[in-house]
Design an enzyme around this catalytic site. Sequence first.
Site, PDB file in Angstrom:
ATOM      1  N   PRO A  88       0.822  -1.217   0.000  1.00  0.00           N
ATOM      2  CG  PRO A  88      -0.138  -1.149   2.116  1.00  0.00           C
ATOM      3  CD  PRO A  88       0.633  -2.031   1.203  1.00  0.00           C
ATOM      4  CD  GLU A 115       1.926  -6.003  11.185  1.00  0.00           C
ATOM      5  OE1 GLU A 115       1.885  -4.814  10.835  1.00  0.00           O
ATOM      6  OE2 GLU A 115       0.920  -6.639  11.556  1.00  0.00           O
ATOM      7  CG  ASP A 167      -9.048  -2.745 -22.588  1.00  0.00           C
ATOM      8  OD1 ASP A 167     -10.116  -3.206 -23.003  1.00  0.00           O
ATOM      9  OD2 ASP A 167      -8.078  -3.432 -22.237  1.00  0.00           O
TER      10      ASP A 167
HETATM   11  N1  ADE Z   1      -0.418  -5.470   0.091  1.00  0.00           N
HETATM   12  C1  ADE Z   1      -1.183  -5.083   1.120  1.00  0.00           C
HETATM   13  N2  ADE Z   1      -1.988  -4.074   0.793  1.00  0.00           N
HETATM   14  C2  ADE Z   1      -1.732  -3.788  -0.531  1.00  0.00           C
HETATM   15  C3  ADE Z   1      -2.232  -2.848  -1.451  1.00  0.00           C
HETATM   16  N3  ADE Z   1      -3.162  -1.956  -1.113  1.00  0.00           N
HETATM   17  N4  ADE Z   1      -1.738  -2.857  -2.694  1.00  0.00           N
HETATM   18  C4  ADE Z   1      -0.785  -3.753  -3.051  1.00  0.00           C
HETATM   19  N5  ADE Z   1      -0.267  -4.661  -2.219  1.00  0.00           N
HETATM   20  C5  ADE Z   1      -0.734  -4.690  -0.964  1.00  0.00           C
END
Ligand code: ADE
Length: 246
Positions: A88, A115, A167
Amino acid sequence: MKIEVVTVLPDLFKSFVHLGVVGRAIQSGKLDFDIVNLRDYAHDAHRTTDDYAYGTGIGMVMKPEPIFEMFDDYLSKHPHPWVVYPSPQGERFDQKKAFDLSKRKDVMFICGRYEGVDERVMTIVDEEISIGDFVLSGGETAVMIFVEAIARMIPGVVGKYESVENDSFYNGLLDYGHYTRPFEYRGMTVPEVLRSGDHAKIGKYLLKDALYRTMLKRPDLFLEHELTIEEKAALLELFKEMQKGC
Ligand code: ADE
């Protein structure tokens, strides 16, 4: 192109590699896809790949040794891949990123769990990519999204390449609406122009539809988009039609 997914949950990919566009890409040999079970590089009988977090003790962290040893093993047999860590904290995934990744010869995705990975693993990572501002329990589902989007961009994977070029997002616009038979269903009809056989007219109609949808559904995309001369002309025509209320 070649893709490796390094994971402690290889079974998650069991049907993924056989079905749909990805399955076809693999079967036709256009995508060389490998799952690497990180547990094969663990050091103990329990095949442990995680351990307690230093400092806080909160949550589990993926140990560096299996990942580094997997990578050394890979490099002893293959040229250096482009290494992606789904996270993330990465840059947001989009169509352009899918396109850029599809141009690489070899991409390795290292899936974190819990984690995440020990921070020292980042020294072998080229790029972190996120699928959105939320936290998953692991990178595997994000990788499925990446691979699905990448596979359709490999020439020859999707029947007609024009369908990829049309697309949503490919040209910075959303895709136009699609229709199939029957012509009339529950009083709703297919736009007449799509049955006209006049390809120039149909092309213009579809472009106007794509512009209209992008303005309405994703004004942020529309404002960012640099209009071509053809798109400007189509937009003018669209505004005139809207004024007339048709
Ligand atoms: N791993 C955990 N959360 C993620 C996300 N939002 N995007 C990509 N990989 C992740």
